[in-house]
Design a protein around this motif. Structure first.
Motif, PDB file in Angstrom:
ATOM      1  N   MET A  65       0.854  -1.154   0.061  1.00 37.30           N
ATOM      2  CA  MET A  65       0.035  -0.047   0.105  1.00 37.30           C
ATOM      3  C   MET A  65       0.922   1.086  -0.073  1.00 37.30           C
ATOM      4  SD  MET A  65      -3.190   1.051   2.418  1.00 37.30           S
ATOM      5  CE  MET A  65      -4.280  -0.205   1.603  1.00 37.30           C
ATOM      6  N   ALA A  66       1.974   1.253   1.005  1.00 38.61           N
ATOM      7  CA  ALA A  66       2.639   2.370   1.098  1.00 38.61           C
ATOM      8  C   ALA A  66       3.694   2.528  -0.242  1.00 38.61           C
ATOM      9  CB  ALA A  66       3.737   2.329   2.099  1.00 38.61           C
TER      10      ALA A  66
ATOM     11  N   ASN B 132       2.411   1.901  -3.349  1.00 39.41           N
ATOM     12  CA  ASN B 132       1.555   2.263  -4.480  1.00 39.41           C
ATOM     13  C   ASN B 132       1.327   3.852  -4.115  1.00 39.41           C
ATOM     14  OD1 ASN B 132       1.138  -0.213  -5.490  1.00 39.41           O
ATOM     15  ND2 ASN B 132      -0.508  -0.683  -4.375  1.00 39.41           N
ATOM     16  N   GLY B 133       1.280   4.134  -2.916  1.00 39.74           N
ATOM     17  CA  GLY B 133       1.040   5.590  -2.772  1.00 39.74           C
ATOM     18  C   GLY B 133       2.013   6.521  -3.178  1.00 39.74           C
TER      19      GLY B 133
ATOM     20  N   ASP C  92       1.324   8.106  -6.667  1.00 34.75           N
ATOM     21  CA  ASP C  92       0.034   8.642  -6.572  1.00 34.75           C
ATOM     22  C   ASP C  92       0.096  10.147  -6.718  1.00 34.75           C
ATOM     23  OD1 ASP C  92      -2.293   7.083  -7.212  1.00 34.75           O
ATOM     24  OD2 ASP C  92      -1.744   5.851  -5.835  1.00 34.75           O
ATOM     25  N   PRO C  93      -1.035  10.844  -7.377  1.00 35.15           N
ATOM     26  CA  PRO C  93      -0.734  12.333  -7.306  1.00 35.15           C
ATOM     27  C   PRO C  93      -1.105  13.068  -5.997  1.00 35.15           C
ATOM     28  CG  PRO C  93      -2.853  11.488  -8.529  1.00 35.15           C
ATOM     29  CD  PRO C  93      -2.167  10.425  -7.852  1.00 35.15           C
ATOM     30  N   LEU C  94      -1.062  14.358  -5.988  1.00 38.17           N
ATOM     31  CA  LEU C  94      -1.613  15.002  -4.773  1.00 38.17           C
ATOM     32  C   LEU C  94      -2.764  15.819  -5.287  1.00 38.17           C
ATOM     33  CD1 LEU C  94      -1.107  16.989  -2.225  1.00 38.17           C
ATOM     34  CD2 LEU C  94       0.169  18.539  -3.870  1.00 38.17           C
ATOM     35  N   LEU C  95      -3.837  15.344  -4.317  1.00 37.26           N
ATOM     36  CA  LEU C  95      -5.178  15.947  -4.707  1.00 37.26           C
ATOM     37  C   LEU C  95      -5.452  15.896  -6.153  1.00 37.26           C
ATOM     38  CD1 LEU C  95      -5.150  18.987  -2.337  1.00 37.26           C
ATOM     39  CD2 LEU C  95      -6.465  16.895  -2.050  1.00 37.26           C
ATOM     40  N   SER C  96      -5.522  14.769  -6.563  1.00 38.10           N
ATOM     41  CA  SER C  96      -5.805  14.658  -8.196  1.00 38.10           C
ATOM     42  C   SER C  96      -7.184  14.870  -8.412  1.00 38.10           C
ATOM     43  CB  SER C  96      -5.356  13.576  -8.870  1.00 38.10           C
ATOM     44  OG  SER C  96      -6.049  12.349  -8.186  1.00 38.10           O
ATOM     45  N   GLY C  97      -8.150  14.851  -7.549  1.00 38.47           N
ATOM     46  CA  GLY C  97      -9.277  15.013  -7.635  1.00 38.47           C
ATOM     47  C   GLY C  97      -9.681  16.431  -7.700  1.00 38.47           C
TER      48      GLY C  97
ATOM     49  N   ARG D 265      -1.993  16.017 -12.898  1.00 38.03           N
ATOM     50  CA  ARG D 265      -1.084  15.506 -11.937  1.00 38.03           C
ATOM     51  C   ARG D 265       0.287  15.624 -11.926  1.00 38.03           C
ATOM     52  NH1 ARG D 265      -4.542   9.544 -11.468  1.00 38.03           N
ATOM     53  NH2 ARG D 265      -6.325  10.608 -11.217  1.00 38.03           N
TER      54      ARG D 265
ATOM     55  N   ARG E  75       2.223  17.942  -8.779  1.00 40.79           N
ATOM     56  CA  ARG E  75       2.846  17.208  -8.052  1.00 40.79           C
ATOM     57  C   ARG E  75       4.495  17.884  -7.878  1.00 40.79           C
ATOM     58  NH1 ARG E  75       4.051  13.070  -5.236  1.00 40.79           N
ATOM     59  NH2 ARG E  75       6.138  11.944  -5.716  1.00 40.79           N
TER      60      ARG E  75
ATOM     61  N   VAL F  39      -8.014   3.634   9.362  1.00 41.41           N
ATOM     62  CA  VAL F  39      -8.627   4.706   9.018  1.00 41.41           C
ATOM     63  C   VAL F  39      -8.903   4.642   7.342  1.00 41.41           C
ATOM     64  CG1 VAL F  39      -8.414   7.135   8.750  1.00 41.41           C
ATOM     65  CG2 VAL F  39      -7.661   6.176  10.824  1.00 41.41           C
ATOM     66  N   LEU F  40      -8.171   4.073   6.698  1.00 38.59           N
ATOM     67  CA  LEU F  40      -8.412   4.007   5.287  1.00 38.59           C
ATOM     68  C   LEU F  40      -9.447   3.023   4.688  1.00 38.59           C
ATOM     69  CD1 LEU F  40      -4.876   5.150   3.966  1.00 38.59           C
ATOM     70  CD2 LEU F  40      -6.910   6.405   4.007  1.00 38.59           C
TER      71      LEU F  40
ATOM     72  N   VAL G 250      -9.023  14.787   2.907  1.00 37.02           N
ATOM     73  CA  VAL G 250      -7.632  14.770   3.317  1.00 37.02           C
ATOM     74  C   VAL G 250      -7.537  15.095   4.788  1.00 37.02           C
ATOM     75  CG1 VAL G 250      -5.240  15.357   2.899  1.00 37.02           C
ATOM     76  CG2 VAL G 250      -6.535  14.505   0.911  1.00 37.02           C
TER      77      VAL G 250
END
Lengths: 349, 349
Positions: A1-2, A4-5, A8-13, A29, A33, A278-279, A305
């Motif tokens: 999981m770490a 893949n993280g 990933d992008p910052l706040l891509s949504g 993205r 970043r 939490v996730l 977030v």
């Protein structure tokens, strides 16, 4: 999981984006970043990692400032200690070899709190000096363990990983990510290996030079690195004490560092479990309601977030409140958002 | 600054709010604050603080589970140690008083790494046992210092503050905030006071019971709490060893805890300086651009909070990425926001 993280992008949504194609988002993205705020704590580490690959040979040429400072403190402490205990050498009783060597040996046995008792202060002055040196020595060892030792281990860590993966075809990016994810594990492994080597070398030395049998030698080694130092077995020859000066300091610091890493790993594992919980727990409508800070009925990416990071215990209400104070000061027109004109107005007034 | 922060609202500026009167915002603040996500790390502390005011008398009745566990570990360790060293008492040489008391005293002198050497293992078996007990003892002391001791100190902390402010007319809310802000300072002060008391009591005891002169007694006290333990002065009488069993354990743990708090305070001060720097430095247009995650030309409150907390080193890119992964999974309609329908869709599929 770490793993893949990290990709990933910052706040891509994005916050207000409503109708965007996946491709548009993906393009963005990359930009987001590279433009994101630097992570203060990680900056030095990242710099070290990136730089140490091409020039591992120069590791000891440009040392970290806090490491240099610790080395200077240690040198000064040992110099002053050796000098003072040399001057009061007639007020110290026990097995003696050479004046200045015994003084240095006594300083190290005292500062590491090993305290064999093969040399003991024999006057009020010498006793009070020993008290002063043991407190300051403990503080210094604590400083070394918390700052300099970790830095040295981290420097070596990448070399280890590189060596371990030499025969595998993995790029340096993968190595870096692997190191970042399992940092504490690698450091623990390194320090544990060093400790084993120190135990073996110490035992062999005591058997060959101090003529102890193997069990007695091992017992003396354990009694020393743990700073127990009953003192029934210790370094009584001149050669033994020269060896001891280096070996005791390294051994006690290495064991202390090992305990620090075990504690760190323990904390990390518990923290990761909390993050995972939490996730993965189901998000309910109650969560949505609580996370919806602007009460518009939906939860934006940044709101989500903040809500989740708070639940993980990474940030507190106070952290958020402090930043919000600054935000409100800057948001001159009370629009709820900051624009260039807000900044110009806020900072000119 | 920290004091004011506690009064402030969570994201009071709100995300999309454009035209709201101050009064509306103020009304909302109350609501938002009470509905925000719990801060995982702070939950137990806050509960303790709030609850311990009305029922300080019951402090030892409902102890923290990790404290109870530590107490059990310690009891088991000491029980097993005393039993084993009692069984091999003929393989331990030195100044003896009473069989089981000496075994317990030896266990404690070993686990705390004081290692006077007034009792030393005299066979291979006893030596290897001592090695096993010193390593496990160190680990146990480390656990106690990192978990149980801090808990006990925190419990006492509020009593201290209450007592100090008894004559001042300050409400319990102010006391709580005062304690929260200067937590580490109060704990440091408490532990330092306890250490001073232990040093004085130890010195008086050694002078009266073990008949040492004052300097020798003080020297023996310092040599013990630092775990130096040269062994030229130690507890040789039966009464002395009964006292030593409690005093050595408390003294060494208290000093270790003091060092931990000094390190914590140090870290806190540096962290606060960083936070202050991040919050007071001028926000430039470049910052706005970097913080504007959705590229709409303005920076919302949540965007600003994330940008600043990242700059403070409180959260990392990886933290954000992990939460964003979950956000994207939940955001089924790719709208960039979460609504009740997203959640229903995401969790039914």
């Amino acid at each position: 999981m770490a793993n893949n993280g990290a990709k990933d992008p910052l706040l891509s949504g994005s916050l207000d984006a409503t109708q965007k194609t996946k491709q548009q988002l993906l393009n963005k993205r990359r930009l987001l970043r590279s433009r994101s705020a630097p992570h203060a704590e990680l900056v030095p580490t990242e710099t070290n990692c990136n730089e140490s690959i091409p020039r591992t040979a120069s590791i000891f040429q440009n040392l970290h400032p806090s490491f240099k400072r610790m080395a200077i403190y240690l040198a000064v402490y040992l110099g002053v200690g050796a000098l003072i205990f040399y001057l009061v050498r007639n007020q110290i009783k026990g097995q003696k070899t050479d004046g200045i060597l015994d003084a240095l040996y006594f300083t190290i046995v005292t500062m590491t709190t090993v305290g064999y008792g093969d040399l003991v202060p024999n006057s009020h002055l010498a006793k009070l000096l020993a008290c002063a040196f043991v407190f300051s020595g403990m503080a210094l060892i604590g400083l070394i363990v918390s700052k300099a030792a970790d830095y040295l281990v981290e420097k070596q860590e990448l070399l280890l990983v590189k060596a371990m993966r030499m025969h595998q075809k993995i790029g340096s990016t993968e190595i870096l990510r692997e190191v970042e994810t399992n940092k504490t594990r690698y450091k623990l492994f390194l320090v544990f290996s060093l400790l084993l080597i120190l135990i073996i070398v110490g035992t062999i030395f005591l058997v060959t030079v101090e003529k102890l049998d193997v069990i007695d030698a091992f017992y003396c080694v354990c009694s020393t690195i743990t700073t127990l130092g009953y003192g029934d077995q210790s370094f009584s020859t001149q050669a033994g004490r020269i060896f001891a000066v280096f070996w005791i300091l390294t051994g006690t610091i290495t064991l202390a560092q090992l305990f620090v890493y075990i504690a760190e790993l323990n904390t990390e594992i518990r923290q990761k479990e909390l993050v995972k919980w939490v996730l993965t727990r189901k998000v309910t409508n109650l969560d949505l309601e609580a996370a919806d800070l602007d009460e518009d009925g939906t939860v934006g990416a940044a709101e989500f977030v903040i809500y989740k990071l708070k639940e993980m215990g990474k940030i507190s209400q106070e952290d958020i409140s402090l930043v919000m104070q600054e935000f409100e000061q800057l948001d001159v027109d009370d629009s709820g958002t900051l624009s260039t004109s807000d900044i110009t107005l806020a900072q000119s007034s």
